[in-house]
Design a protein around this motif. Structure first.
Motif, mmCIF file in Angstrom:
data_model
loop_
_atom_site.group_PDB
_atom_site.id
_atom_site.type_symbol
_atom_site.label_atom_id
_atom_site.label_comp_id
_atom_site.label_asym_id
_atom_site.label_seq_id
_atom_site.Cartn_x
_atom_site.Cartn_y
_atom_site.Cartn_z
ATOM 1 N N LEU A 44 23.265 67.795 4.887
ATOM 2 C CA LEU A 44 22.611 68.667 5.862
ATOM 3 C C LEU A 44 21.107 68.719 5.618
ATOM 4 C CD1 LEU A 44 22.824 70.707 8.189
ATOM 5 C CD2 LEU A 44 23.272 72.466 6.472
ATOM 6 N N LEU A 45 20.707 68.885 4.374
ATOM 7 C CA LEU A 45 19.276 68.917 4.051
ATOM 8 C C LEU A 45 18.602 67.587 4.356
ATOM 9 C CD1 LEU A 45 19.297 70.941 0.728
ATOM 10 C CD2 LEU A 45 18.400 71.677 2.943
ATOM 11 N N GLU A 46 19.283 66.477 4.098
ATOM 12 C CA GLU A 46 18.721 65.165 4.429
ATOM 13 C C GLU A 46 18.489 65.032 5.927
ATOM 14 O OE1 GLU A 46 21.630 62.602 2.688
ATOM 15 O OE2 GLU A 46 20.661 62.646 0.710
ATOM 16 N N ALA A 47 19.425 65.532 6.744
ATOM 17 C CA ALA A 47 19.264 65.482 8.205
ATOM 18 C C ALA A 47 18.100 66.355 8.646
ATOM 19 C CB ALA A 47 20.559 65.919 8.894
ATOM 20 N N ILE A 48 17.938 67.520 8.028
ATOM 21 C CA ILE A 48 16.809 68.406 8.366
ATOM 22 C C ILE A 48 15.492 67.725 8.021
ATOM 23 C CG2 ILE A 48 15.655 70.570 7.733
ATOM 24 C CD1 ILE A 48 18.531 71.749 7.394
ATOM 25 N N ILE A 49 15.416 67.094 6.869
ATOM 26 C CA ILE A 49 14.191 66.402 6.461
ATOM 27 C C ILE A 49 13.874 65.264 7.429
ATOM 28 C CG2 ILE A 49 13.193 64.908 4.668
ATOM 29 C CD1 ILE A 49 14.728 66.744 2.632
ATOM 30 N N ARG A 50 14.896 64.473 7.830
ATOM 31 C CA ARG A 50 14.667 63.403 8.819
ATOM 32 C C ARG A 50 14.126 63.978 10.123
ATOM 33 N NH1 ARG A 50 19.243 61.243 6.602
ATOM 34 N NH2 ARG A 50 20.607 62.182 8.143
ATOM 35 N N PHE A 51 14.681 65.118 10.544
ATOM 36 C CA PHE A 51 14.221 65.733 11.781
ATOM 37 C C PHE A 51 12.754 66.146 11.662
ATOM 38 C CE2 PHE A 51 13.402 69.592 14.266
ATOM 39 C CZ PHE A 51 13.559 69.063 15.537
ATOM 40 N N VAL A 52 12.399 66.753 10.561
ATOM 41 C CA VAL A 52 11.009 67.203 10.369
ATOM 42 C C VAL A 52 10.052 66.010 10.348
ATOM 43 C CG1 VAL A 52 9.424 68.293 8.733
ATOM 44 C CG2 VAL A 52 11.631 69.361 9.225
ATOM 45 N N HIS A 53 10.431 64.939 9.656
ATOM 46 C CA HIS A 53 9.542 63.789 9.529
ATOM 47 C C HIS A 53 9.542 62.870 10.753
ATOM 48 C CE1 HIS A 53 8.162 64.353 5.427
ATOM 49 N NE2 HIS A 53 9.390 64.718 5.106
ATOM 50 N N GLU A 105 20.089 65.199 14.763
ATOM 51 C CA GLU A 105 21.463 64.737 14.570
ATOM 52 C C GLU A 105 22.380 65.935 14.656
ATOM 53 O OE1 GLU A 105 21.995 62.463 11.001
ATOM 54 O OE2 GLU A 105 20.037 61.558 11.214
ATOM 55 N N PRO A 106 23.324 66.003 15.531
ATOM 56 C CA PRO A 106 23.594 65.042 16.587
ATOM 57 C C PRO A 106 22.494 65.077 17.641
ATOM 58 C CG PRO A 106 25.008 66.947 16.861
ATOM 59 C CD PRO A 106 24.247 67.139 15.576
ATOM 60 N N PRO A 107 22.492 64.104 18.558
ATOM 61 C CA PRO A 107 21.469 64.073 19.605
ATOM 62 C C PRO A 107 21.448 65.373 20.405
ATOM 63 C CG PRO A 107 22.717 62.029 19.597
ATOM 64 C CD PRO A 107 23.414 62.966 18.657
ATOM 65 N N LEU A 108 20.288 65.693 20.968
ATOM 66 C CA LEU A 108 20.094 66.957 21.661
ATOM 67 C C LEU A 108 21.119 67.185 22.769
ATOM 68 C CD1 LEU A 108 18.444 69.513 21.954
ATOM 69 C CD2 LEU A 108 16.869 68.265 23.427
ATOM 70 N N ASP A 109 21.463 66.145 23.551
ATOM 71 C CA ASP A 109 22.422 66.344 24.636
ATOM 72 C C ASP A 109 23.804 66.737 24.111
ATOM 73 O OD1 ASP A 109 22.672 63.727 23.601
ATOM 74 O OD2 ASP A 109 23.503 62.969 25.480
ATOM 75 N N GLU A 110 24.201 66.181 22.956
ATOM 76 C CA GLU A 110 25.478 66.573 22.354
ATOM 77 C C GLU A 110 25.414 68.002 21.830
ATOM 78 O OE1 GLU A 110 27.233 63.882 19.509
ATOM 79 O OE2 GLU A 110 26.354 62.171 20.559
ATOM 80 N N THR A 111 24.294 68.363 21.238
ATOM 81 C CA THR A 111 24.110 69.727 20.732
ATOM 82 C C THR A 111 24.210 70.733 21.868
ATOM 83 O OG1 THR A 111 22.691 68.892 18.959
ATOM 84 C CG2 THR A 111 22.548 71.244 19.451
ATOM 85 N N VAL A 112 23.560 70.450 22.988
ATOM 86 C CA VAL A 112 23.610 71.341 24.151
ATOM 87 C C VAL A 112 25.042 71.449 24.678
ATOM 88 C CG1 VAL A 112 22.850 71.633 26.545
ATOM 89 C CG2 VAL A 112 21.198 71.001 24.780
ATOM 90 N N ALA A 113 25.772 70.344 24.723
ATOM 91 C CA ALA A 113 27.158 70.365 25.194
ATOM 92 C C ALA A 113 28.032 71.223 24.275
ATOM 93 C CB ALA A 113 27.712 68.942 25.280
ATOM 94 N N ILE A 114 27.820 71.127 22.978
ATOM 95 C CA ILE A 114 28.578 71.948 22.024
ATOM 96 C C ILE A 114 28.259 73.422 22.231
ATOM 97 C CG2 ILE A 114 28.828 72.513 19.570
ATOM 98 C CD1 ILE A 114 28.310 69.462 19.059
ATOM 99 N N ILE A 115 26.985 73.754 22.406
ATOM 100 C CA ILE A 115 26.587 75.149 22.627
ATOM 101 C C ILE A 115 27.190 75.677 23.918
ATOM 102 C CG2 ILE A 115 24.617 76.660 23.117
ATOM 103 C CD1 ILE A 115 23.021 74.855 21.129
#
Length: 79
Positions: free
Chosen positions: A37-46, A51-61
């Motif tokens: 989880l922390l590795e994914a957050i760091i990738r997002f910041v840099h 992850e997952p892509p924004l459209d998938e995140t919106v669908a889950i929400i």
């Protein structure tokens, strides 16, 4: 959903069917879940890549919000 404060530190869930229940564990690799989880957050910041892509995140929400309304209002909610 339940959290366990002591003991088994595995991450997973239980699926309940009409006639039985099945437990499952979430293990994608040997790296601990929170490390991944922390590795994914760091990738997002840099890199700005979610992850997952924004459209998938919106669908889950949207799904979770519909579930919440369905439970609160005791009705079917179309997605």
């Amino acid at each position: 959903m339940r959290g366990i404060g002591e003991g088994d530190a595995s991450f997973g869930g239980t699926i309940h069917y009409k006639d039985h229940s099945e437990r499952f564990a979430i293990r994608s690799h040997h790296t601990p879940f929170y490390t991944s989880l922390l590795e994914a957050i760091i990738r997002f910041v840099h890199e700005g890549r979610a992850e997952p892509p924004l459209d998938e995140t919106v669908a889950i929400i949207r799904f979770l919000e519909a579930l919440d309304v369905s439970l609160k209002e005791d009705r079917v909610v179309m997605l």
